[in-house]
Write a protein that holds these residues in place. Structure first.
Motif, PDB file in Angstrom:
ATOM      1  N   MET A   1     -11.273  -3.612  -9.162  1.00 54.50           N
ATOM      2  CA  MET A   1      -9.997  -3.266  -9.775  1.00 54.50           C
ATOM      3  C   MET A   1      -9.462  -4.488 -10.534  1.00 54.50           C
ATOM      4  N   ARG A   2      -8.915  -4.231 -11.705  1.00 61.46           N
ATOM      5  CA  ARG A   2      -8.278  -5.301 -12.484  1.00 61.46           C
ATOM      6  C   ARG A   2      -6.796  -5.000 -12.590  1.00 61.46           C
ATOM      7  N   TYR A   3      -5.979  -6.011 -12.297  1.00 54.08           N
ATOM      8  CA  TYR A   3      -4.530  -5.905 -12.452  1.00 54.08           C
ATOM      9  C   TYR A   3      -4.115  -6.784 -13.636  1.00 54.08           C
ATOM     10  N   ILE A   4      -3.342  -6.202 -14.540  1.00 53.23           N
ATOM     11  CA  ILE A   4      -2.873  -6.937 -15.707  1.00 53.23           C
ATOM     12  C   ILE A   4      -1.370  -7.133 -15.579  1.00 53.23           C
ATOM     13  N   PHE A   5      -0.892  -8.371 -15.691  1.00 51.85           N
ATOM     14  CA  PHE A   5       0.542  -8.639 -15.718  1.00 51.85           C
ATOM     15  C   PHE A   5       0.772  -9.842 -16.624  1.00 51.85           C
ATOM     16  N   GLU A   6       1.820  -9.677 -17.490  1.00 53.01           N
ATOM     17  CA  GLU A   6       2.076 -10.680 -18.534  1.00 53.01           C
ATOM     18  C   GLU A   6       0.757 -10.953 -19.262  1.00 53.01           C
ATOM     19  N   ASN A   7       0.320 -12.220 -19.373  1.00 54.35           N
ATOM     20  CA  ASN A   7      -0.968 -12.465 -20.026  1.00 54.35           C
ATOM     21  C   ASN A   7      -2.036 -12.893 -19.007  1.00 54.35           C
ATOM     22  N   TYR A   8      -1.890 -12.380 -17.782  1.00 50.59           N
ATOM     23  CA  TYR A   8      -2.847 -12.662 -16.716  1.00 50.59           C
ATOM     24  C   TYR A   8      -3.695 -11.436 -16.419  1.00 50.59           C
ATOM     25  N   ALA A   9      -4.947 -11.675 -16.051  1.00 52.49           N
ATOM     26  CA  ALA A   9      -5.843 -10.624 -15.579  1.00 52.49           C
ATOM     27  C   ALA A   9      -6.359 -11.036 -14.202  1.00 52.49           C
ATOM     28  N   PHE A  10      -6.121 -10.170 -13.200  1.00 50.75           N
ATOM     29  CA  PHE A  10      -6.492 -10.457 -11.819  1.00 50.75           C
ATOM     30  C   PHE A  10      -7.577  -9.463 -11.420  1.00 50.75           C
ATOM     31  N   ASP A  11      -8.816  -9.937 -11.318  1.00 48.86           N
ATOM     32  CA  ASP A  11      -9.976  -9.078 -11.098  1.00 48.86           C
ATOM     33  C   ASP A  11     -10.424  -9.205  -9.645  1.00 48.86           C
TER      34      ASP A  11
END
Length: 522
Positions: A1-11
């Motif tokens: 799962m990838r979470y996108i917030f602001e200009n961050y990508a948390f994989d």
């Protein structure tokens, strides 16, 4: 799962945090802590929760927890003072409050077309909401204009299948004259929404337009005029109205795009199903919608939103029927929703639909609680307010219903489900023996949607009969029987969704009106 917030990508699959193209080093426990906070972002997480989840219940000092929290904040550009993304609630815990988009798809694209983690892929539905322009002569209105933009960004980020660029990235374009196609390339988005806010005497006027970022073509435009009231309330209400209306428009556009795709994927098929849902709740549209949802699940059995789509079809069919396999359809919907909520406990629409099923199966109090849970997760889920109103009827408190229905209309005055809210308002008036008001609501529903369920005609007939307008009442009964020839007074009494004595007495009066109107006894 990838979470996108602001200009961050948390994989979570790669266990990787990126800011743009930069990989940010994160210690394992800090990564796990971020993962837990983001995944549970709809609630405040206590220190005991963190210790149980991250340290598996081992004895850990408060200093160790605080150190990991500070490291997590630092990794995502936050701080204990700013608390922009991770907020501390004294004596309660912490919560991730940033706007998050979940995706299982690939990373996005840069202007050159190469992948860039942190932005949406141009082959998926994606949107940036540019800061609205303040056209009022008073520069003090700037804060209100920015507030509308931020509220809308938050509201649209909840839309299923649509990626919305975060507020901080979008606001880097504030005050700049940039070609919209260039913005599309830079952010890898398919759509750009821009707008303006203008104060004119005692009214606030908002203009918005949606642009195809690939072609620069205008796709949709709308103007909102409202008397100036409390500005903060206006921000929320305008954001809700825009989000609800724009959400329907985006589904329609994505469905059209998907219909042209040579090899549609699971989400393409989901959008096509939703387009049929939005067209109406008649059997033809619902059957077509279910076919698309089932095709989507054949391609991806884990498509939660397609599962919710099938439950919506079953629940809608069940709630609109008074004969046939009504109970079976409601139970099928409940089974599907239970599976969804076991894996996605924060799915707002799933909670709402579960509430609907419970309201129609003699569990009104539970159903109201489920709809309230849905609203806690998505404050703009207008239909949840209407269903709470119906639940109040079944608890013998029909006098409370209209306020909930009007709240639904306030949030989404042009909603494609508005006809069903009119039915709920009419039913409440019928229970209260306010037959003239009930008949007015039922007629509005029929005028809004000529494919209303048969029961609307029968309830209208009862109201007209109590008003002494017997010929009109009989015509309404015949209109209902043309849609459901097998319906009888016995079916009406057997289909009661409540055991509440007050509501049962009110339903008995409605049944008597149906009998006077000529409905067969059965």
């Amino acid at each position: 799962m990838r979470y996108i917030f602001e200009n961050y990508a948390f994989d979570t699959d790669r266990r990787e945090l990126r800011r743009g193209t930069e990989v940010i080093a994160v210690a394992p426990k800090v990564f796990d802590l971020l993962d837990y906070l983001i995944d549970n972002r709809e609630r405040v997480v206590s220190r005991d929760d963190l210790i149980s989840a991250i340290w598996e219940g081992r004895v850990v000092s408060d200093v160790a927890v605080t150190t990991r929290l500070n490291a997590a904040r630092k990794a995502i550009g936050d701080s204990g003072d700013e608390q922009r993304l991770i907020k501390t609630f004294p004596r309660k815990g912490v919560r991730f409050i940033g706007t998050v988009h979940e995706t299982a798809g690939p990373a996005g694209a840069t202007a050159s077309g190469s992948p860039e983690p942190g932005f949406a892929a141009p082959d998926r539905p994606s949107l940036v909401i540019l800061p609205f322009a303040n056209l009022s002569p008073d520069p003090e209105q700037e804060y209100f204009t920015d507030g509308v933009t931020e509220s809308l960004t938050t509201d649209l980020s909840r839309m299923v299948g649509i990626f919305v660029i975060g507020r901080n990235t979008a606001f880097t374009y504030k005050g700049r004259h940039v070609d919209l196609k260039q913005i599309g390339r830079e952010l890898g988005v398919r759509y750009v929404l821009e707008g303006s806010v203008q104060r004119v005497a005692s009214r606030m006027r908002i203009n918005v337009q949606l642009i195809d970022a690939e072609t620069g073509n205008h796709l949709w435009a709308e103007r909102f005029d409202k008397p100036i009231a409390d500005l903060f309330d206006m921000q929320d209400e305008l954001g809700a109205r825009l989000a609800n209306q724009l959400g329907t428009e985006l589904v329609t556009m994505e469905a059209r795009r998907a219909a042209r795709a040579p090899h549609p994927d699971s989400m393409d098929l989901y959008f096509q199903g939703m387009a049929y849902v939005n067209r109406g709740s008649d059997p033809v549209n619902l059957s077509q919608a279910r076919e698309f949802f089932e095709q989507a699940l054949c391609l991806d059995a884990g498509n939660v939103d397609a599962m919710v789509g099938t439950a919506f079809v079953d629940a809608t069919r069940g709630t609109s029927m008074l004969t046939g396999d009504r109970t079976a359809r409601l139970m099928a919907a409940e089974t599907t929703l239970a599976k969804v909520l076991a894996h996605k406990p924060n799915h707002a629409m799933a909670h709402c639909l579960m509430g609907v099923v419970q309201i129609f199966t003699k569990r009104a109090a539970q159903g109201i609680a489920e709809c309230e849970r849905a609203l806690a997760l998505d404050r703009n889920l207008a239909t949840a307010y209407a269903w709470i109103g119906l639940g109040k009827c079944y608890l013998g408190r029909a006098e409370e219903t209209e306020a909930y229905v009007m709240n639904a209309f306030r949030l989404s005055p042009r909603d494609n489900r508005a006809f069903s809210w009119m039915n709920i308002a009419g039913a409440a008036q019928s229970y209260l023996a306010a037959d003239e008001a009930a008949a007015c609501w039922y007629r509005r529903s029929i005028e809004t949607n000529r494919n209303v369920a048969p029961f609307v005609h029968f309830f209208l007939a009862a109201a007209l009969a109590h008003l002494g307008r017997i010929e009109e009442a009989r015509a309404s009964v015949q209109a209902g029987l043309a849609l459901d020839p097998n319906f009888t007074l016995a079916h009406f009494h057997a289909s009661s969704p409540t055991d509440n004595p007050t509501c049962l007495a009110q339903r008995a009066r409605i049944g008597e009106g149906m009998r006077r109107a000529g409905l067969p006894e059965g």
